[in-house]
Write a protein that holds these residues in place. Structure first.
Motif, PDB file in Angstrom:
ATOM      1  N   PRO A  94       0.910  -1.370  -0.238  1.00 33.65           N
ATOM      2  CA  PRO A  94      -0.138   0.207  -0.534  1.00 33.65           C
ATOM      3  C   PRO A  94       0.774   1.694  -0.399  1.00 33.65           C
ATOM      4  O   PRO A  94       0.313   2.229  -0.111  1.00 33.65           O
ATOM      5  CB  PRO A  94      -0.975  -0.082   1.338  1.00 33.65           C
ATOM      6  N   ASP A 100      -4.122   0.891  -3.492  1.00 35.08           N
ATOM      7  CA  ASP A 100      -4.164  -0.173  -2.645  1.00 35.08           C
ATOM      8  C   ASP A 100      -4.533  -0.157  -1.006  1.00 35.08           C
ATOM      9  O   ASP A 100      -4.114  -1.447  -0.665  1.00 35.08           O
ATOM     10  CB  ASP A 100      -3.295  -1.124  -3.421  1.00 35.08           C
ATOM     11  N   THR A 101      -4.119   0.907  -0.723  1.00 36.74           N
ATOM     12  CA  THR A 101      -4.414   0.490   1.603  1.00 36.74           C
ATOM     13  C   THR A 101      -5.861  -0.260   1.759  1.00 36.74           C
ATOM     14  O   THR A 101      -6.853  -0.341   0.789  1.00 36.74           O
ATOM     15  CB  THR A 101      -5.090   2.008   1.961  1.00 36.74           C
ATOM     16  N   GLU A 120      -6.045  -8.659   2.606  1.00 41.17           N
ATOM     17  CA  GLU A 120      -4.772  -7.555   2.483  1.00 41.17           C
ATOM     18  C   GLU A 120      -3.543  -8.996   2.830  1.00 41.17           C
ATOM     19  O   GLU A 120      -3.784  -9.325   4.350  1.00 41.17           O
ATOM     20  CB  GLU A 120      -5.002  -6.623   3.111  1.00 41.17           C
ATOM     21  N   PRO A 122      -0.073  -7.489   2.908  1.00 40.41           N
ATOM     22  CA  PRO A 122       0.406  -5.990   3.294  1.00 40.41           C
ATOM     23  C   PRO A 122       2.273  -6.375   2.763  1.00 40.41           C
ATOM     24  O   PRO A 122       3.188  -5.096   2.834  1.00 40.41           O
ATOM     25  CB  PRO A 122       0.124  -5.508   4.379  1.00 40.41           C
TER      26      PRO A 122
END
Length: 204
Positions: A94, A100-101, A120, A122
């Motif tokens: 992100p 894409d957070t 997610e 991350p």
């Protein structure tokens, strides 16, 4: 036997040259425990009645992923009740890709009405473990007594623009064959899409 060994070695070398890592067809895939857009953590073990899973590595921002969103939703609606739910995982960092957070994931899921889990990743832990290279990149898993066996890896179909009425629906065909107790006749295809947006220290 010598020819078989040479063929296996050749495939290994090709994979190494192409940078292919992660799971191959026939491997047992590990479970994960990742945050869904509803704030709850989701793992494959949550799906008690599943016969397998359609794991889609994707993201918010890739035009190819966006082009396939409706088809991913259709796969979930078609197969979740038959034991093969879709579980989508956002591959992108992100920070490298602000679109894409987690908050943007929640917005996208609400806007598009996703009925499947959208998780997610991350730090790319499972993106790298599975070996996803593009978005979207699909891994169809079959639940067995040994574990979740990888039955298909690759693209959803060969018709990104939805312009070919005779397209090959790779994932759909693979799941249909698994439901019949058969192995997919096409078990691996090339995933076509955007490159994954890695963390700078995790880039390849």
């Amino acid at each position: 036997m010598k020819k078989l060994i040479l063929a296996c070695l050749s495939m290994f070398l090709i994979s190494a040259v192409n940078g292919q890592t992660g799971y191959q067809v026939g491997d047992l895939a590990s479970d994960f425990n990742l945050k869904n857009v509803d704030g709850k953590n989701v793992s494959l073990a949550n799906y008690k009645n599943a016969k397998g899973y359609i794991v889609v590595f994707t993201c918010n921002t890739c035009p190819v992923s966006k082009a396939y969103e409706a088809r991913v939703e259709a796969l979930h609606k078609m197969y979740a009740t038959k034991g093969y739910p879709v579980v989508a995982i956002n591959t992108n960092d992100p920070v490298t890709s602000p679109g894409d957070t987690y908050a943007k994931m929640q917005e996208r899921a609400k806007e598009k009405g996703f009925s499947f889990a959208y998780l997610e990743d991350p730090n790319h832990v499972f993106t790298k473990k599975y070996g996803a290279q593009r978005t979207p990149h699909v891994f169809v898993l079959q639940k067995t007594t040994k574990g979740n066996e990888v039955a298909y890896i690759g693209a959803i179909d060969n018709d990104q623009q939805e312009a070919n009425p005779q397209r090959d629906n790779y994932v759909q065909n693979a799941v249909n064959q698994l439901l019949k107790g058969e192995k997919p006749s096409v078990a691996s295809t090339k995933a076509i899409g955007c490159t994954i947006k890695w963390k700078k220290e995790a880039s390849r």
